[in-house]
Each structure stands twice: as C-alpha cells, then as structure tokens.
Scaffold this motif. Structure first.
Motif, PDB file in Angstrom:
ATOM      1  N   PRO A 223      33.929  23.092  18.451  1.00 41.64           N
ATOM      2  CA  PRO A 223      34.755  22.397  17.447  1.00 41.64           C
ATOM      3  C   PRO A 223      33.953  21.473  16.545  1.00 41.64           C
ATOM      4  CG  PRO A 223      35.845  22.401  19.569  1.00 41.64           C
ATOM      5  CD  PRO A 223      34.460  22.895  19.810  1.00 41.64           C
ATOM      6  N   ARG A 224      33.081  20.645  17.164  1.00 43.48           N
ATOM      7  CA  ARG A 224      32.262  19.751  16.340  1.00 43.48           C
ATOM      8  C   ARG A 224      31.216  20.518  15.545  1.00 43.48           C
ATOM      9  NH1 ARG A 224      30.329  15.403  20.668  1.00 43.48           N
ATOM     10  NH2 ARG A 224      30.353  17.283  21.973  1.00 43.48           N
ATOM     11  N   LEU A 225      30.678  21.567  16.152  1.00 40.65           N
ATOM     12  CA  LEU A 225      29.688  22.372  15.438  1.00 40.65           C
ATOM     13  C   LEU A 225      30.322  23.094  14.258  1.00 40.65           C
ATOM     14  CD1 LEU A 225      26.678  22.950  15.812  1.00 40.65           C
ATOM     15  CD2 LEU A 225      27.302  25.051  16.993  1.00 40.65           C
ATOM     16  N   GLY A 226      31.588  23.465  14.384  1.00 42.07           N
ATOM     17  CA  GLY A 226      32.286  24.083  13.263  1.00 42.07           C
ATOM     18  C   GLY A 226      32.413  23.137  12.077  1.00 42.07           C
ATOM     19  N   ALA A 227      32.678  21.861  12.365  1.00 43.46           N
ATOM     20  CA  ALA A 227      32.763  20.880  11.281  1.00 43.46           C
ATOM     21  C   ALA A 227      31.407  20.691  10.600  1.00 43.46           C
ATOM     22  CB  ALA A 227      33.278  19.545  11.825  1.00 43.46           C
ATOM     23  N   ILE A 228      30.331  20.669  11.413  1.00 48.63           N
ATOM     24  CA  ILE A 228      28.992  20.526  10.832  1.00 48.63           C
ATOM     25  C   ILE A 228      28.640  21.757   9.999  1.00 48.63           C
ATOM     26  CG2 ILE A 228      26.556  20.281  11.403  1.00 48.63           C
ATOM     27  CD1 ILE A 228      27.387  18.744  13.890  1.00 48.63           C
ATOM     28  N   THR A 229      29.017  22.937  10.474  1.00 52.83           N
ATOM     29  CA  THR A 229      28.749  24.172   9.723  1.00 52.83           C
ATOM     30  C   THR A 229      29.490  24.176   8.389  1.00 52.83           C
ATOM     31  OG1 THR A 229      28.459  25.352  11.816  1.00 52.83           O
ATOM     32  CG2 THR A 229      28.826  26.684   9.836  1.00 52.83           C
ATOM     33  N   ALA A 230      30.738  23.716   8.415  1.00 51.93           N
ATOM     34  CA  ALA A 230      31.498  23.636   7.165  1.00 51.93           C
ATOM     35  C   ALA A 230      30.829  22.673   6.180  1.00 51.93           C
ATOM     36  CB  ALA A 230      32.935  23.199   7.453  1.00 51.93           C
ATOM     37  N   LEU A 231      30.321  21.547   6.690  1.00 54.83           N
ATOM     38  CA  LEU A 231      29.603  20.606   5.827  1.00 54.83           C
ATOM     39  C   LEU A 231      28.340  21.231   5.256  1.00 54.83           C
ATOM     40  CD1 LEU A 231      29.164  17.735   4.685  1.00 54.83           C
ATOM     41  CD2 LEU A 231      28.046  17.154   6.870  1.00 54.83           C
ATOM     42  N   LEU A 232      27.623  21.993   6.099  1.00 53.01           N
ATOM     43  CA  LEU A 232      26.397  22.637   5.638  1.00 53.01           C
ATOM     44  C   LEU A 232      26.693  23.691   4.568  1.00 53.01           C
ATOM     45  CD1 LEU A 232      23.332  22.759   6.103  1.00 53.01           C
ATOM     46  CD2 LEU A 232      23.749  24.519   7.831  1.00 53.01           C
ATOM     47  N   LEU A 233      27.766  24.453   4.739  1.00 53.22           N
ATOM     48  CA  LEU A 233      28.136  25.447   3.722  1.00 53.22           C
ATOM     49  C   LEU A 233      28.511  24.794   2.402  1.00 53.22           C
ATOM     50  CD1 LEU A 233      30.226  27.984   5.842  1.00 53.22           C
ATOM     51  CD2 LEU A 233      27.919  28.302   4.909  1.00 53.22           C
TER      52      LEU A 233
END
Length: 341
Positions: A223-233
């Motif tokens: 879940p937290r990694l998904g938020a970081i991935t969205a920020l990176l995209l």
C-alpha cells in the motif's frame, strides 16, 4: 298386590339423590343392568397377556424396555469398539503421513534441497555455453540431469502434499513451489517455455528465512509502495513533458527527447545514474541544460529511492521485532513449564 310384594328401594340418582323404586320388577331390571356393566368392565380389564405386554413394553419405565435401551447404549459406547480413526488401515496411513512430514521437513533434508536448487540453477547457466549447445552428447547429459533434478523436486513436493493434505494450498510458499513444478512438467517439450525453467531458482527464496522475510516485507508495504510509485510516475510525467519541450528540437546523437515516449525511456535510464553523457550533449547546445538534469536526479535518485529503501527497511524491522517477540514468548512459556516441573 298381584302376588308381588310391595317394596321400596332407594338407588342413587344421576344427580346424587336417591331414586325410589316402587316395583320389584324395576329393581330386578336395575340389578341385571349392574351385572352387565360389571361383566363388561371385567372383560375390558382382563385383556390378553400379549396385548398387556405390548402396552407395558411401550412404557419406558417397564423393565424390559429399560433393559433394551441399556443394551443399545452399551453397544454405542462399547470401549472395545474400534473408532473410525483407529482402524488399522487408517492408522497405517496416518503413520505414513507423519513419516513423510518428518523426512521432508527435516533441516538436513531442506539443506540438501537448497543445494540441489543452487546446483540446478548453475547447470542451467552453464548449459547456455557453446561447448554444451554445440555438442549433442553433452547437451543430452545436461537435459537428463535437469530431469533428475525435476524428479527430486517433484518427490519433495509430493511428500509435502501427503503430509499436509489440502492445507498445502494454504501456504503461499508451497503454492509457489507447486506452480513452478507443474509448469516445468507441463511445458517441458516447448523450447521457448523451457527457457523459463530458470525460475526454479526462485524456490530458494522459500527455503532461506532471510529472503522470505524480505519478500514478506515487500508484500506488506505494497500500500505505501503504491503511493510512492504513483508519486514517482507523476514526477516522471512532469519532467518528460518538460524535457520534450526544452530539448526536443536539439540535434543530439540519439532520439532522446524528440517524443514523449522517448523522453520517458531516457528519464528511466537517467534515474539509474546514467545521465552524464546526455546532459553534456544538451549542454553543448544550451549551457543551462544542467539545471533540469540535476533537479530530476536529485528528486528521483536521492529522495524517492531513499524513501522506498526506508519503507522496506522499516517493514523488515517490524517483521524481525515480531519474530523476536514470538521467540521471547516461547522461551518464557518454556521456562515456566520447566519451573512447574
């Protein structure tokens, strides 16, 4: 009167009062009626013995009924009776299941399986060299060895299935082993799919506890990694549009920023710290080109990736703390049990 003796009799009335009978003939008729009623009562009370026995046996308090019920109960709770799980054939199957579990889950057996997985992976790598592929005899020997490894892994998984039963599919790591083994057997004849046999090396993750903890931590932080991935995209998209507009018209050695998709690919390569050559080419055309490059590298390489590493490390620390806590509780319970002894 008329050769009849006049007599007065008193008989009970229906309402409880006396009945006066003034004629002897009436009295005689009343007596006959009473005799008939008494005979009928006697006939009713004196029923055949078999009918009385049936009615008495239907009564639960009858001795014969109580003896029948007690005999049935004794048969149901007979201590000498063999239960379903204590049948000889089932007892043998259960012993065989426990023996399979003891063998396949023994630490030395698991260590042997790890060594075999590593050797199999190394041999798959060696099989890609020319001295193997160009020599049919050597290639056939490698194929036979790979088949032997697959048979050993299948036997190991089968013993796990015998020991665990349907609960095998409740363990994610064993399900992963099951999928790898089934795919290895299913697509053994397809050359393209056979290249994916190297994924069998991933089974080592299921055997090494440190690797299992790391993978478990990665799944826990999704879940937290998904938020970081969205920020990176989002950062990628912003800088891809920016670099396409700033450097899309420059004459460079490659199509780095001529289109949006090319800019995405170039930024992905730059995120791996391979950005100096592209930046210098752009700086030959525009002297201030270093500014957006440095900004992008600082945001993606130093902030976002360090944030991902921090999240993973935090998850691993949580898992290790849980294991230490469980180990402490087990030691405490063991110490209390030893003191009580």
């Amino acid at each position: 009167r008329n050769n009849h003796t006049m007599a007065i009799y008193r008989a009970p009335m229906d309402d409880g009062g006396p009945t006066v009978v003034e004629d002897y003939g009436q009295q005689q008729q009343l007596d006959n009626n009473k005799k008939n009623d008494g005979a009928a009562t006697t006939t009713t009370s004196e029923q055949p013995q078999d009918v009385k026995d049936v009615k008495d046996v239907n009564n639960t308090n009858h001795p014969r009924r109580r003896s029948t019920i007690s005999s049935i109960a004794n048969n149901l709770v007979d201590p000498n009776a063999v239960s379903f799980m204590e049948r000889p054939e089932l007892r043998v199957l259960n012993q065989f299941r426990l023996v399979c579990g003891d063998i396949v889950n023994h630490p030395k057996v698991q260590l042997i399986i790890i060594v075999l997985i590593i050797v199999n992976a190394v041999m798959m790598g060696i099989a890609t060299f020319d001295f193997v592929t160009e020599n049919p005899a050597v290639d056939e020997a490698f194929e036979a060895t790979d088949l032997a490894f697959l048979i050993v892994f299948t036997i190991e998984l089968g013993m796990q299935g015998v020991f665990r039963g349907y609960t095998l599919f409740m363990d994610g790591w064993l399900v992963f082993d099951f999928v790898i083994i089934v795919l290895s057997w299913s697509f053994a004849s397809l050359q393209i799919i056979r290249a994916f046999r190297i994924f069998r090396a991933l089974r080592i993750i299921t055997r090494v506890e440190t690797m299992r903890n790391l993978v478990t931590a990665l799944f826990d932080i999704m879940p937290r990694l998904g938020a970081i991935t969205a920020l990176l995209l989002l950062i990628f998209y912003i800088f891809a549009v920016l670099f396409t507009q700033l450097f899309g018209d420059l004459e460079l050695s490659g199509d780095y920023f001529s289109r949006l998709d090319y800019s995405f690919l170039t930024l992905f390569v730059m995120m791996t710290m391979e950005w100096a050559d592209v930046a210098r080419e752009c700086m030959h055309e525009v002297w201030w080109a270093w500014a957006p490059f440095v900004t992008f590298i600082m945001i993606t390489g130093f902030i976002v990736f360090n944030l991902i590493i921090a999240v993973v490390c935090d998850a691993v620390a949580v898992i290790e703390s849980k294991e230490d806590l469980m180990g402490g509780e087990q030691n405490f319970s063991h110490s209390r049990g030893s003191k009580s002894m």
